[in-house]
Design an enzyme around this catalytic site. Structure first.
Site, PDB file in Angstrom:
ATOM      1  CG  ASP A   1      -2.612  -0.622   0.810  1.00 30.68           C
ATOM      2  OD1 ASP A   1      -2.221  -1.451  -0.297  1.00 30.68           O
ATOM      3  OD2 ASP A   1      -2.981  -1.053   2.085  1.00 30.68           O
ATOM      4  N   GLY A   2       2.210   1.647   0.340  1.00 33.24           N
ATOM      5  CA  GLY A   2       3.167   2.311   0.936  1.00 33.24           C
ATOM      6  C   GLY A   2       3.132   3.072  -0.754  1.00 33.24           C
TER       7      GLY A   2
ATOM      8  CG  ASP B   1       0.259  12.941  22.646  1.00 30.45           C
ATOM      9  OD1 ASP B   1       0.810  14.033  22.933  1.00 30.45           O
ATOM     10  OD2 ASP B   1       0.813  11.812  22.522  1.00 30.45           O
TER      11      ASP B   1
ATOM     12  CG  ASN C   1      -3.973   5.611   3.444  1.00 27.40           C
ATOM     13  OD1 ASN C   1      -4.602   5.367   2.727  1.00 27.40           O
ATOM     14  ND2 ASN C   1      -3.032   5.419   3.639  1.00 27.40           N
TER      15      ASN C   1
ATOM     16  CB  ALA D   1      -2.906  11.458  23.411  1.00 29.13           C
TER      17      ALA D   1
ATOM     18  CG  HIS E   1       6.561   6.272  -2.656  1.00 32.01           C
ATOM     19  ND1 HIS E   1       5.591   5.471  -1.313  1.00 32.01           N
ATOM     20  CD2 HIS E   1       6.817   7.561  -2.023  1.00 32.01           C
ATOM     21  CE1 HIS E   1       6.667   5.838  -0.547  1.00 32.01           C
ATOM     22  NE2 HIS E   1       7.162   7.251  -1.278  1.00 32.01           N
TER      23      HIS E   1
ATOM     24  NE  ARG F   1      -5.257  24.075  26.433  1.00 27.67           N
ATOM     25  CZ  ARG F   1      -6.388  24.785  26.240  1.00 27.67           C
ATOM     26  NH1 ARG F   1      -7.337  24.438  26.351  1.00 27.67           N
ATOM     27  NH2 ARG F   1      -6.531  26.011  27.084  1.00 27.67           N
TER      28      ARG F   1
END
Length: 267
Positions: free
Chosen positions: A45-46, A150, A122, A185, A50, A148
């Site tokens: 998939d990567g 990550d 994605n 998070a 590309h 607020r």
């Protein structure tokens, strides 16, 4: 018909690339890396991500098909030993074209009229390089929350099974024209609050993120990692453009989800 090939550049993928190129030219197709009608992605998939970004300016005329040389992917569904069957089907034009929605990300900068616009197959994520990310989230021009934590992830339906799922977001069928905002998070206590759930937005809605303190951010667009300075806002919406896939046989989305996350783990 013109074709191009994107390889993962390992030995197996490169060998398959050469075989596919030979077979297709023998059938009278033209190898054209500049303006192909169909792009074969050989790898995972990567590799297809590309290929997508390589031809992102030709989405209305190019179709993608994936051959996996590793694990079965959500975009790469053909196996290496099926290369001859696939080539014959391409040569005979025995395929349908299906379209999936994409994410449009527009980054506006402080004191500038210029902006940067990207398409994601994605997802796009945003993080603060050094400190907690603090962002005002606006939905359709109205303030929704002050986040607020990550970071934040905005995904497409086809990308909902990737990083979004790892963050606890919902899996969305790509027939739905929508985007999904998922928290990373988040800080929730007696002082700071967020909704704490993924938000699924339809095609006619827009989400705008506005920095509260810092103005420099790490922004990803699929596999691309970009540092943007003096950011005024980031606007996400369902893109007008779509990605086109060549389908030669049924490739049900829910079966892909089952095979990827459930099959092999049942007692």
């Amino acid at each position: 018909m013109k074709f191009a090939i994107q390889s993962r550049n390992d030995d197996q993928s490169n060998e398959l690339m050469e075989r596919a190129k030979t077979y297709l030219t023998d059938f009278g197709l033209t190898f054209d890396e500049e303006s192909p009608d169909i792009v074969l992605s050989i790898g995972g998939d990567g590799t297809l991500l590309h290929a997508f970004h390589r031809y992102a300016d030709q989405l209305s005329s190019v179709a993608f098909v994936g051959i996996h040389t590793g694990h079965l992917g959500f975009y790469a569904d053909w196996k290496p030993d099926e290369i001859e069957k696939l080539v014959i089907s391409i040569a005979k034009h025995e395929y349908n074209v299906i379209e999936y929605p994409l994410l449009e990300a527009t980054i506006h900068y402080c004191g500038e009229e210029e902006s940067s616009t990207y398409l994601a197959l994605n997802e796009s994520t945003i993080k603060s390089p050094d400190v907690t990310l603090v962002m005002d989230v606006e939905l359709n021009g109205s303030h929704f929350e002050r986040f607020r934590g990550d970071g934040l992830c905005m995904s497409t339906p086809s990308g909902s099974t990737a990083y979004n799922k790892a963050l606890g977001g919902a899996v969305i069928h790509p027939a739905l024209e929508a985007i999904q905002l998922t928290e990373m998070a988040s800080i929730n206590n007696r002082v700071f609050r967020t909704v704490g759930s993924s938000l699924v937005l339809p095609a006619h809605h827009a989400c705008v993120l506005k920095p509260v303190k810092a103005a420099d951010f790490m922004v990803t667009i699929d596999q691309l990692h970009l540092l943007h300075k003096d950011v005024k806002s980031i606007e996400y919406r369902v893109a007008k453009e779509k990605v086109r896939f060549a389908r030669f046989r049924p490739f049900p989305f829910w079966k892909r989800v089952h095979d990827s996350f459930i099959d092999g783990f049942e007692a």
